[in-house]
Write a protein that holds these residues in place. Structure first.
Motif, short mmCIF file in Angstrom:
data_model
loop_
_atom_site.label_atom_id
_atom_site.label_comp_id
_atom_site.label_asym_id
_atom_site.label_seq_id
_atom_site.Cartn_x
_atom_site.Cartn_y
_atom_site.Cartn_z
N SER A 296 0.83 -1.20 0.00
CA SER A 296 0.00 0.00 0.00
C SER A 296 0.86 1.25 0.00
O SER A 296 0.57 2.22 -0.72
CB SER A 296 -0.93 -0.01 1.21
N ALA A 297 1.94 1.25 0.80
CA ALA A 297 2.83 2.41 0.86
C ALA A 297 3.47 2.68 -0.49
O ALA A 297 3.48 3.82 -0.98
CB ALA A 297 3.91 2.18 1.93
N PHE A 298 3.99 1.65 -1.13
CA PHE A 298 4.62 1.84 -2.44
C PHE A 298 3.57 2.14 -3.52
O PHE A 298 3.87 2.83 -4.49
CB PHE A 298 5.45 0.62 -2.81
N GLY A 299 2.35 1.64 -3.32
CA GLY A 299 1.29 1.96 -4.27
C GLY A 299 0.95 3.43 -4.27
O GLY A 299 0.51 3.99 -5.28
N PRO B 86 3.55 5.87 -8.22
CA PRO B 86 3.03 6.64 -9.36
C PRO B 86 3.60 8.05 -9.41
O PRO B 86 3.88 8.56 -10.51
CB PRO B 86 1.52 6.64 -9.11
N VAL B 87 3.80 8.68 -8.26
CA VAL B 87 4.35 10.04 -8.24
C VAL B 87 5.83 10.00 -8.56
O VAL B 87 6.35 10.84 -9.32
CB VAL B 87 4.11 10.71 -6.88
N LEU B 88 6.56 9.02 -8.02
CA LEU B 88 7.99 8.89 -8.30
C LEU B 88 8.23 8.66 -9.79
O LEU B 88 9.18 9.20 -10.37
CB LEU B 88 8.59 7.74 -7.50
N ALA B 89 7.36 7.87 -10.42
CA ALA B 89 7.52 7.62 -11.86
C ALA B 89 7.35 8.90 -12.67
O ALA B 89 8.00 9.07 -13.71
CB ALA B 89 6.51 6.58 -12.31
N THR B 90 6.51 9.79 -12.19
CA THR B 90 6.30 11.06 -12.88
C THR B 90 7.53 11.96 -12.75
O THR B 90 7.89 12.68 -13.69
CB THR B 90 5.07 11.79 -12.31
N ILE B 91 8.16 11.92 -11.57
CA ILE B 91 9.31 12.79 -11.32
C ILE B 91 10.58 12.20 -11.93
O ILE B 91 11.27 12.84 -12.71
CB ILE B 91 9.49 13.00 -9.81
N SER B 92 10.89 10.98 -11.55
CA SER B 92 12.07 10.28 -12.08
C SER B 92 11.99 8.81 -11.66
O SER B 92 11.99 8.51 -10.46
CB SER B 92 13.36 10.89 -11.53
#
Length: 401
Positions: free
Chosen positions: A73-76, A80-86
């Motif tokens: 749940s934490a990584f979920g 998605p936000v980390l993928a947008t940033i880098s």
């Protein structure tokens, strides 16, 4: 308390998914001994085995399932936000960097953030700078008034807060698995809940959970709603908003309440069997703040009669202040009928003979969409429902006359 080593937790999730240390090491480009060491360390921290090892692979134990649900749940929330940033941040980001990012976003100042975390200012500055270097972009706008998080930074900060919350929930559930009590319950309480609903509910809860930390927070609804959405509150108790102000919360009605108009026992209007809108306009009022359901219902009394609401107002949500003003003057007030019942039964205040039968509002619980309570939190919700049912039995049954 489980490790906040994000790399170890990612390796744990990979082993659970792939059922293989070898495949997990290949996915994250680390050695097999590094994966084994990470799992062993987590098992030591959580107090027992996380996997059953067999020739068919690695399968989570009940203890492992508890941890897996919360970590996934934490990584979920984060990924998605980390993928947008880098995308590389999924590998390089540390828990300390997340904490620094949240603190700087909240305080908008590196020095204040460092003080909040108990760290040196250069340490916090370096942590945030490392995230920005990995992202190849600035996450804060430097202004003359401080540093302001960009929209992307705000999204990452919100995800970080909720991810940290999930890891805290894992600690609590693992402690309960071993027969202990850990974690906490943080309740945002609106006026009715503070004065009537929560005292009884908390006494009942404490009979079962003697060590569990419980914190009750009060304040204006908008502020508490923000705290709920960011993970600082578990539950918000009180009048529900219709419609819900935002789509990432869930509202659960417990009972219906209505408005009550009160005065001191010997007020001039107290002896009148028939009270008109003009009578109500003749006196000063102390009422809840604008924007609250109670205030909206109060104003409906006058607008439905084609009149302007009273202009001689004192705004406050404090029942103590309201009671004091009424006892010392000719002021009138409007509060929840459930709250009024207690005041009137004690002979402190008197309910006016003015019908409010149409002024009904739902009282209930508000929590984040997708929130998964621990067992103690779930028990608190259950108790609140039981107490609310008792309170609601008479909240609409007695006439307002």
């Amino acid at each position: 308390m489980i490790s906040r080593n994000l790399k170890h937790l990612r390796l744990f999730v990979a082993v659970a998914e792939l059922k293989s240390v070898t495949q997990a090491s290949e996915r994250w480009h680390v050695s097999q001994p590094a994966v084994t060491q990470a799992i062993n360390k987590l098992e030591l921290e959580t107090g027992g085995g996380l996997f059953e090892r067999s020739r068919n692979g690695f399968f989570p134990t009940p203890r492992g399932e508890i941890l897996l649900r919360r970590v996934e749940s934490a990584f979920g929330l984060l990924d998605p936000v980390l993928a947008t940033i880098s995308p590389r941040l999924r590998i390089s980001l540390t828990y300390a960097q997340l904490q620094a990012l949240v603190a700087v976003s909240e305080t908008e100042n590196f020095t204040l953030a460092a003080r909040q975390l108990g760290l040196a200012q250069p340490t916090v500055h370096r942590a945030v700078t490392q995230i920005e270097q990995e992202a190849a972009r600035s996450l804060f706008e430097r202004t003359a008034f401080g540093i302001l998080p960009t929209r992307l930074c705000q999204a990452l900060t919100q995800a970080a807060r909720l991810a940290i919350y999930e890891l805290d929930q894992a600690d609590a559930e693992l402690a309960e698995f071993d027969g202990g009590e850990a974690g906490s319950i943080v309740i945002g309480a609106m006026p009715l809940a503070r004065s009537v609903l929560l005292p009884t509910a908390l006494v009942r809860f404490r009979q079962q959970y003697r060590e569990m930390a419980v914190r009750v927070v009060d304040g204006p609804y908008p502020g508490m709603l923000s705290e709920l959405r960011r993970g600082s509150l578990d539950i918000l108790v009180g009048a529900l908003r219709e419609p819900a102000p935002i789509d990432d919360i869930v509202q659960e009605a417990l009972f219906d309440d209505r408005l009550a108009l009160l005065s001191r026992p010997d007020h001039p209007l107290g002896a009148q069997s028939v009270i008109s809108v003009d009578d109500l306009l003749a006196y000063p009022w102390v009422v809840p703040h604008s924007g609250t359901p109670t205030r909206a219902q109060f104003e409906t009394i006058f607008s439905s009669a084609g009149r302007q609401p009273p202009s001689r107002l004192i705004e406050s949500g404090s029942l103590l202040l309201m009671r004091g003003l009424l006892l010392e003057s000719d002021h009138l007030c409007c509060i929840s009928h459930v709250q009024a019942r207690t005041e009137c039964d004690r002979g402190l205040l008197r309910q006016l003979s003015f019908s409010t039968d149409e002024l009904v509002r739902p009282i209930g619980l508000t929590f984040r969409a997708g929130w998964r309570p621990t067992n103690p939190q779930r028990k608190m919700i259950e108790i609140l429902g039981e107490v609310a049912a008792l309170l609601g039995e008479g909240s609409l049954g007695r006439g307002g006359r």
